[in-house]
Design an enzyme around this catalytic site. Structure first.
Site, PDB file in Angstrom:
ATOM      1  N   LYS A 104      13.631 -20.103 -14.659  1.00  0.00           N
ATOM      2  CA  LYS A 104      14.056 -18.701 -14.504  1.00  0.00           C
ATOM      3  C   LYS A 104      15.156 -18.346 -15.500  1.00  0.00           C
ATOM      4  CE  LYS A 104      11.426 -17.177 -12.566  1.00  0.00           C
ATOM      5  NZ  LYS A 104      10.441 -17.573 -11.591  1.00  0.00           N
TER       6      LYS A 104
ATOM      7  N   ARG B  67       2.862   0.100  -5.603  1.00  0.00           N
ATOM      8  CA  ARG B  67       2.642  -0.585  -4.327  1.00  0.00           C
ATOM      9  C   ARG B  67       1.214  -1.117  -4.184  1.00  0.00           C
ATOM     10  NH1 ARG B  67       6.612   0.364  -0.598  1.00  0.00           N
ATOM     11  NH2 ARG B  67       5.196  -0.157   1.096  1.00  0.00           N
TER      12      ARG B  67
ATOM     13  N   GLU C 126      13.674 -18.091 -18.999  1.00  0.00           N
ATOM     14  CA  GLU C 126      12.715 -17.001 -19.115  1.00  0.00           C
ATOM     15  C   GLU C 126      13.374 -15.625 -19.248  1.00  0.00           C
ATOM     16  OE1 GLU C 126      10.398 -16.743 -15.538  1.00  0.00           O
ATOM     17  OE2 GLU C 126       8.751 -15.704 -16.531  1.00  0.00           O
TER      18      GLU C 126
ATOM     19  N   GLU D  14      12.511 -25.111 -11.323  1.00  0.00           N
ATOM     20  CA  GLU D  14      12.269 -23.665 -11.210  1.00  0.00           C
ATOM     21  C   GLU D  14      13.523 -22.866 -11.601  1.00  0.00           C
ATOM     22  OE1 GLU D  14       9.947 -21.680 -11.074  1.00  0.00           O
ATOM     23  OE2 GLU D  14      10.742 -19.843 -10.198  1.00  0.00           O
TER      24      GLU D  14
ATOM     25  N   ASN E 103      -0.509   1.385   6.266  1.00  0.00           N
ATOM     26  CA  ASN E 103       0.065   0.325   5.442  1.00  0.00           C
ATOM     27  C   ASN E 103       0.608  -0.723   6.416  1.00  0.00           C
ATOM     28  OD1 ASN E 103       3.257   0.095   3.731  1.00  0.00           O
ATOM     29  ND2 ASN E 103       1.553  -1.304   3.671  1.00  0.00           N
ATOM     30  N   GLY E 104       0.182  -1.970   6.237  1.00  0.00           N
ATOM     31  CA  GLY E 104       0.658  -3.030   7.127  1.00  0.00           C
ATOM     32  C   GLY E 104      -0.476  -3.962   7.486  1.00  0.00           C
TER      33      GLY E 104
ATOM     34  N   HIS F 197      20.067 -41.481 -17.908  1.00  0.00           N
ATOM     35  CA  HIS F 197      19.126 -42.159 -18.796  1.00  0.00           C
ATOM     36  C   HIS F 197      18.893 -41.370 -20.090  1.00  0.00           C
ATOM     37  CE1 HIS F 197      18.283 -45.169 -15.774  1.00  0.00           C
ATOM     38  NE2 HIS F 197      18.174 -44.193 -14.881  1.00  0.00           N
TER      39      HIS F 197
ATOM     40  N   CYS G  84       0.909  -1.145   0.000  1.00  0.00           N
ATOM     41  CA  CYS G  84       0.000   0.000   0.000  1.00  0.00           C
ATOM     42  C   CYS G  84       0.937   1.180   0.000  1.00  0.00           C
ATOM     43  CB  CYS G  84      -0.845   0.143   1.278  1.00  0.00           C
ATOM     44  SG  CYS G  84      -2.208  -1.022   1.398  1.00  0.00           S
TER      45      CYS G  84
ATOM     46  N   TRP H 202      -3.310  -1.838  -1.602  1.00  0.00           N
ATOM     47  CA  TRP H 202      -3.129  -3.230  -2.021  1.00  0.00           C
ATOM     48  C   TRP H 202      -3.912  -4.028  -0.991  1.00  0.00           C
ATOM     49  CZ3 TRP H 202      -1.350  -6.216  -5.800  1.00  0.00           C
ATOM     50  CH2 TRP H 202      -1.033  -7.539  -5.534  1.00  0.00           C
TER      51      TRP H 202
ATOM     52  N   LYS I 269       2.916 -10.880 -17.673  1.00  0.00           N
ATOM     53  CA  LYS I 269       2.817 -11.174 -16.236  1.00  0.00           C
ATOM     54  C   LYS I 269       1.603 -12.052 -15.944  1.00  0.00           C
ATOM     55  CE  LYS I 269       4.227 -10.792 -11.989  1.00  0.00           C
ATOM     56  NZ  LYS I 269       5.331 -11.716 -11.638  1.00  0.00           N
TER      57      LYS I 269
HETATM   58  C1  AGP Z   1       7.202 -17.305 -13.773  1.00  0.00           C
HETATM   59  O1  AGP Z   1       8.402 -16.648 -13.689  1.00  0.00           O
HETATM   60  C2  AGP Z   1       6.413 -17.072 -14.960  1.00  0.00           C
HETATM   61  N1  AGP Z   1       6.287 -15.736 -15.321  1.00  0.00           N
HETATM   62  C3  AGP Z   1       5.189 -17.943 -15.155  1.00  0.00           C
HETATM   63  O2  AGP Z   1       5.622 -19.254 -15.240  1.00  0.00           O
HETATM   64  C4  AGP Z   1       4.059 -17.848 -14.101  1.00  0.00           C
HETATM   65  O3  AGP Z   1       4.477 -18.433 -12.911  1.00  0.00           O
HETATM   66  C5  AGP Z   1       2.801 -18.559 -14.640  1.00  0.00           C
HETATM   67  O4  AGP Z   1       2.373 -17.908 -15.809  1.00  0.00           O
HETATM   68  C6  AGP Z   1       1.691 -18.642 -13.639  1.00  0.00           C
HETATM   69  O5  AGP Z   1       1.241 -17.385 -13.259  1.00  0.00           O
HETATM   70  P1  AGP Z   1       0.253 -17.202 -12.036  1.00  0.00           P
HETATM   71  O6  AGP Z   1       0.988 -17.646 -10.809  1.00  0.00           O
HETATM   72  O7  AGP Z   1      -0.079 -15.750 -12.029  1.00  0.00           O
HETATM   73  O8  AGP Z   1      -0.935 -18.067 -12.292  1.00  0.00           O
END
Ligand code: AGP
Length: 594
Positions: free
Chosen positions: A472, A27, A475, A468, A97-98, A491, A2, A71, A589
């Protein structure tokens, strides 16, 4: 998160506050509002939505006011839950905020005394407590008020009869802007930079009084103190990232705070949902991308701490699985709450008769309308496309839930549960220690930036962390990477190992450690550069080209620490390659298409 802003001085109060809030929209932007003092009372304007949605009607010109961009945490985004809040007599107003941990108890007490509440928020108790404690001096009332509240807060209060603002801070940021015949206060410096570059950072426990002429600050012992005035060199854009070059790096660094916020109030008991209503014989986790990786880690946590059998499905594949005879309790993870694949999976799970819970970071997001229950992570807005702090807080929620279910099922006794909770409390500090080592971690990325392919290998609970880490790197650095269970490399993927194919091995001292050492030896024998992230060990040092040892923790908590190292590895590799880190090509995003 926030954003809050306060101003006392001779400029147009509304303009100063609205401009400041705009700088803090990163924020949160669920609702916005301002409160300005007038002789008739406090003038207030607040609304669900963005700052630009506030009406431009004339505000009586006065010399002090406060504002907020929200937020949502307690209470959905709505006009009623928007800040600022007023006391019953319309003479005092606050923004906050908090998270106030003990707001329920305080609210019950205040309602009993006749206070009328207009929102579902935790924050509103602050203004009614202030009213209760007010005997002519707002500063004294604030001091009394914060003695009653537990949790995190940055609070700014204004009153009808004075140009002064009073503020208090504990675990939520607050910075004072120093001007000539004017003073400002805000959650972050971008809100101040149009007016001043001279700032004083408040510390936890500080209370301050601002008038147009002066600033007075008291520390937690209530001693009058001087906080150094610092001159900010950043421009506004740098400042929104708190001086970090990218949002991703800033968000990586926010993880200690995000963990702290996510466990706050949930360690004594997990009250987000009434767990006794549901059958937890069997659980399934559904999600996409990084959120799915949180689910994969979660499977090991649930199985160990609560002995609950789990399956994990990627959202876009869930619909093609056959419904099982049983109806497992279904947990859907989505930081945005808007991922269409996951929303469709939530609908399908309901259609199959499962009870559903969404774990999301965004209040009132679409997924919350599709499920029986919602638990919010408390990571604050995540702007970088790469998910970092939201993964960490999703996993935190899984620990908390598993501990609670383990206790209920009698799998964990109180002592054991406490041991796990103590370790959760220690995690923020351990993450900070890794962040302090950023230069060491950065050093290992020279080799990765030159590689065409990189493998990440792990076993047991760190196998999904390898997935993961690879995601990263792909990506944001655009380096091809694959995550593998360490035992699977022989394998097939072994055929790709050469001196130019680095392998990042995650080696934690659990029951798989000896086997992992064997795998590292096999990889090194193929001349591939081996970089090990894990627990300190002499043999690892001998076998690897590079080793980074995480702070000591129980193996079950190692994924969170290892993953922070992998986030930094991806970030610094992408940085060396000059990639567009916060907005990688072809990605978004929130993915709102199936
Ligand atoms: C992660 O770095 C990605 N941008 C992507 O895999 C993301 O986690 C995925 O699209 C799921 O998004 P969400 O958690 O908003 O559902």
């Amino acid at each position: 998160m926030c954003g809050i802003v306060g101003y006392t001085g001779t400029k147009d109060v509304r303009e100063v506050i609205l401009k400041g809030l705009k700088r803090l929209e990163y924020r949160g932007y669920d609702s916005a509002g301002i409160a300005v003092r007038t002789d008739e009372g406090i003038y207030i304007q607040k609304k669900k939505g963005r700052i630009d949605d506030l009406s431009r009607e004339e505000v009586p010109k006065r010399s002090a006011g406060i504002g907020h961009t929200r937020w949502a945490t307690h209470g959905k985004p709505s006009d009623e839950n928007a800040h600022p809040f007023l006391d019953c007599s319309n003479e005092l107003s606050i923004v906050h905020n908090g998270i106030i941990d003990n707001f329920n108890a305080i609210k019950d007490e205040l309602v009993e005394k006749g206070h009328e509440f207009s929102s579902e928020t935790d924050s509103e108790v602050i203004v009614h407590l202030l009213e209760e404690n007010y005997e002519g001096d707002l500063l004294t009332a604030l001091k009394k008020t914060i003695r009653r509240i537990q949790g995190s807060y940055a609070v700014v209060a204004v009153q009808k009869d004075s140009d002064e603002l009073v503020v208090a801070r504990n675990q939520s940021p607050l910075v004072i802007g120093v001007g000539s015949q004017e003073h400002f206060v805000a959650s972050d410096v971008p809100a101040l930079l149009d007016h001043t570059k001279d700032v004083k950072y408040l510390q936890d426990g500080d209370i301050a009084r601002l008038s147009k002429e002066k600033v007075e600050i008291w520390d937690e012992k209530e001693d009058l103190v001087e906080r150094e005035t610092k001159n900010i060199k950043w421009d506004v854009e740098d400042a929104e990232k708190s001086g970090y070059e990218h949002f991703m790096l800033k968000e990586i660094y926010e993880q200690p705070q995000a963990i702290h916020e996510s466990i706050l109030g949930r360690l004594t008991s997990f009250e987000d949902i009434d767990l006794s209503k549901y059958d937890f014989q069997e659980v399934q986790f559904i999600a996409c991308g990084t959120s799915a990786h949180a689910g994969y880690v979660g499977r090991y946590i649930f199985e160990k701490l609560a002995e609950i059998p789990c399956t994990v499905e990627v959202s876009s594949e869930y619909r093609y699985t056959s419904p099982s005879d049983s109806t497992p309790f279904t947990i859907l993870f989505s930081q945005s709450g808007e991922t269409l694949d996951t929303i469709a999976a939530a609908r399908e799970a309901k259609r199959r008769g499962c009870n559903t819970l969404a774990v999301t970071n965004v209040m009132d997001s679409s997924i919350t309308r599709e499920v029986d229950e919602v638990v919010y992570t408390q990571a604050g807005p995540e702007i970088g496309v790469a998910a970092t702090k939201t993964f960490t807080t999703q996993v935190i929620i899984i620990y908390l839930l598993a501990i609670e279910l383990g206790l209920r099922k009698g799998v964990l006794n109180k002592n054991k549960a406490e041991r796990y909770k103590d370790e959760l409390r220690r995690l923020p500090r351990k993450v900070e220690r890794i962040l302090d080592d950023k230069d060491k971690i950065e050093a290992m990325t020279e080799r990765l930036a030159k590689a065409r392919d990189v493998f990440f290998v792990g076993r047991n609970i760190n196998y999904p962390v390898a997935l993961e880490g690879a995601l990263k790197l792909k990506e944001i650095a655009y380096v091809h990477a694959a995550g593998y269970p360490a035992g699977e490399m022989k394998h097939g993927p072994f055929a790709l190992l050469t001196k130019d194919t680095p392998v990042i091995a995650l080696a934690i001292k659990d029951h798989t450690f000896e086997k992992m050492l064997g795998n590292i030896g096999e990889i090194a024998a193929r001349d591939s550069p081996v970089m090990v992230i894990g627990d300190e060990d002499k043999e690892v040092k001998k076998l690897s080209d590079y080793a980074y040892f995480i702070p000591e923790t129980l193996p079950i908590f190692s994924p969170l620490l290892v993953n922070v190292v992998l986030q930094l590895i991806a970030y610094f590799t992408a940085y060396r390659l000059g990639q567009d880190i916060d907005k990688p090509r072809n990605l978004a995003k929130s993915v709102t298409v199936e």
